[in-house]
Design a protein around this motif. Structure first.
Motif, short mmCIF file in Angstrom:
data_model
loop_
_atom_site.label_atom_id
_atom_site.label_comp_id
_atom_site.label_asym_id
_atom_site.label_seq_id
_atom_site.Cartn_x
_atom_site.Cartn_y
_atom_site.Cartn_z
N ARG A 1 -54.73 97.64 -42.36
CA ARG A 1 -53.29 97.44 -42.37
C ARG A 1 -52.88 96.06 -41.88
N ASP A 2 -53.68 95.48 -40.99
CA ASP A 2 -53.22 94.31 -40.25
C ASP A 2 -53.79 93.00 -40.75
N VAL A 3 -54.36 92.98 -41.95
CA VAL A 3 -54.75 91.71 -42.54
C VAL A 3 -53.52 91.07 -43.18
N ALA A 4 -53.45 89.75 -43.11
CA ALA A 4 -52.24 89.05 -43.58
C ALA A 4 -52.36 88.66 -45.05
N TYR A 5 -52.93 89.53 -45.87
CA TYR A 5 -53.15 89.23 -47.27
C TYR A 5 -51.97 89.71 -48.11
N SER A 6 -51.73 88.99 -49.17
CA SER A 6 -50.77 89.44 -50.15
C SER A 6 -51.46 90.41 -51.12
N PHE A 7 -50.72 90.89 -52.10
CA PHE A 7 -51.28 91.82 -53.09
C PHE A 7 -50.44 91.74 -54.35
N SER A 8 -50.96 92.31 -55.42
CA SER A 8 -50.35 92.15 -56.75
C SER A 8 -49.51 93.36 -57.15
N LEU A 9 -48.80 93.20 -58.26
CA LEU A 9 -48.06 94.33 -58.83
C LEU A 9 -49.00 95.46 -59.19
N ARG A 10 -50.17 95.14 -59.72
CA ARG A 10 -51.14 96.19 -60.04
C ARG A 10 -51.56 96.95 -58.77
N HIS A 11 -51.79 96.23 -57.69
CA HIS A 11 -52.10 96.89 -56.42
C HIS A 11 -50.95 97.81 -56.00
N TYR A 12 -49.74 97.30 -56.09
CA TYR A 12 -48.55 98.07 -55.70
C TYR A 12 -48.42 99.36 -56.52
N LEU A 13 -48.62 99.26 -57.82
CA LEU A 13 -48.54 100.45 -58.67
C LEU A 13 -49.63 101.45 -58.30
N GLY A 14 -50.82 100.95 -57.97
CA GLY A 14 -51.89 101.83 -57.54
C GLY A 14 -51.51 102.59 -56.27
N TRP A 15 -50.85 101.90 -55.34
CA TRP A 15 -50.37 102.55 -54.12
C TRP A 15 -49.34 103.62 -54.45
N LEU A 16 -48.37 103.30 -55.32
CA LEU A 16 -47.35 104.29 -55.70
C LEU A 16 -48.00 105.53 -56.30
N GLU A 17 -49.06 105.34 -57.05
CA GLU A 17 -49.70 106.47 -57.72
C GLU A 17 -50.36 107.44 -56.75
N THR A 18 -50.54 107.03 -55.50
CA THR A 18 -51.13 107.93 -54.50
C THR A 18 -50.07 108.74 -53.76
N LEU A 19 -48.80 108.49 -54.02
CA LEU A 19 -47.71 109.06 -53.23
C LEU A 19 -46.92 110.10 -54.02
N ASP A 20 -46.13 110.89 -53.30
CA ASP A 20 -45.11 111.73 -53.93
C ASP A 20 -43.94 110.81 -54.23
N ILE A 21 -43.77 110.45 -55.47
CA ILE A 21 -42.83 109.40 -55.86
C ILE A 21 -41.38 109.74 -55.51
N ASP A 22 -41.08 111.02 -55.36
CA ASP A 22 -39.71 111.43 -55.04
C ASP A 22 -39.47 111.54 -53.53
N ALA A 23 -40.47 111.24 -52.72
CA ALA A 23 -40.34 111.44 -51.28
C ALA A 23 -40.58 110.15 -50.49
N ILE A 24 -40.43 109.01 -51.15
CA ILE A 24 -40.66 107.73 -50.46
C ILE A 24 -39.33 106.99 -50.31
N ASP A 25 -39.38 105.84 -49.69
CA ASP A 25 -38.19 105.02 -49.49
C ASP A 25 -37.45 104.80 -50.81
N GLY A 26 -36.12 104.85 -50.75
CA GLY A 26 -35.31 104.80 -51.95
C GLY A 26 -35.48 103.55 -52.79
N HIS A 27 -35.93 102.45 -52.20
CA HIS A 27 -36.14 101.23 -52.96
C HIS A 27 -37.31 101.35 -53.93
N HIS A 28 -38.12 102.39 -53.77
CA HIS A 28 -39.34 102.51 -54.55
C HIS A 28 -39.42 103.82 -55.35
#
Length: 287
Positions: free
Chosen positions: A133-160
């Motif tokens: 969690r605490d590395v200061a690295y950036s990440f890509s849109l593909r990484h972000y979509l992969g993260w979303l795919e692990t979540l309950d999409i209707d139960a996360i922060d409204g921006h996402h």
């Protein structure tokens, strides 16, 4: 006027993204984060006597919304009454393909030590991508979509999460009409509402602008796969000297489009946006 059982509009439905409503305005406005909500709220308040109070309240018009408007006694109950009484309902919507890029870029707006909810989400994506969690690295849109795919999409922060909510589905079930305003034609949509309801035109260029837009590149990028792997600078602010991000369309490699459709299929079905052109896509093929 159709008959609506108020019990079908329970508190939890109405309290999720509480609609903009005021007895000074003859309609109700539904909204979503990252879909022009700040511009919509500012325009809405300009049609009430509360605009100056809200503008003076804090840096964001949303500060007044959260601190004052949502805390009005009986605010949600009055919203239910307005809907049951037949007040026209409009909803501002945005292309899910464009919105997912905006949601992604939101995670880079603030410094690492900022006291902001996006910092926790940034760290969660890093843990998904890098295992820490605490590395200061950036990440890509593909990484972000992969993260979303692990979540309950209707139960996360409204921006996402999706633009459509349980309230949208309930209104459709009850046969309550909702007119969509498309962010891509925002000024035309707002002018039509003003005309329909006999309201004086509000020139949005005279209103307080949102303080949180990133710079956009004047260039177009044919290699969309490369842009989908772009890892933005942190922080990603606006103004002179800050990096300029490609337009949302330039992130739309074929695999990105397919993943957005899987994640936000309900939005695409209800809001009616077409699949973007991927003819200039290069690089990875769709999974």
């Amino acid at each position: 006027r159709m008959s609506i059982d108020p019990a079908r509009l329970d508190h939890d439905l109405l309290a999720d993204r509480v609609a903009y409503h005021d007895d000074e305005v003859p309609f109700v406005l539904l909204w979503s984060e990252k879909s022009g909500c700040t511009a919509l709220l500012t325009w809405f308040l300009a049609h009430t006597s509360r605009y100056e109070e809200a503008a003076d309240h804090g840096l964001w018009m949303h500060d007044w919304e959260v601190d004052v408007m949502r805390r009005r006694p009986g605010n949600v109950d009055r919203l239910r009454e307005r809907i049951v009484e037949g007040a026209p309902i409009y909803k501002l919507v945005r292309s899910p393909y464009d919105r997912v890029v905006s949601s992604f870029l939101t995670l880079f707006e603030f410094d690492e030590d900022a006291d902001h909810p996006t910092i926790g989400m940034r760290r969660a994506v890093r843990e998904f991508v890098y295992g820490h969690r605490d590395v200061a690295y950036s990440f890509s849109l593909r990484h972000y979509l992969g993260w979303l795919e692990t979540l309950d999409i209707d139960a996360i922060d409204g921006h996402h999460r999706p633009q459509t909510t349980a309230l949208d589905l309930r209104l459709a079930e009850l046969g309550v009409p909702v007119t969509y305003i498309h962010l891509e034609q925002l000024d035309d949509g707002l002018r039509e509402i003003e005309r329909r309801h006999g309201l004086e035109h509000v020139d949005r260029s005279t209103l307080r602008p949102p303080p949180h837009h990133t710079n956009r590149s004047p260039f177009r990028f044919e290699n969309r796969s490369a842009i989908a792997d772009l890892q933005p600078t942190i922080p990603l602010g606006a103004g002179p000297g800050m990096p300029a991000m490609p337009l949302p369309a330039d992130f739309m490699a074929t695999d990105v489009i397919n993943r957005v459709e899987r994640l936000f299929g309900r939005d695409l079905e209800l809001l009616g946006y077409e699949r973007p052109d991927a003819d200039s896509n290069m690089g990875r093929s769709a999974p």
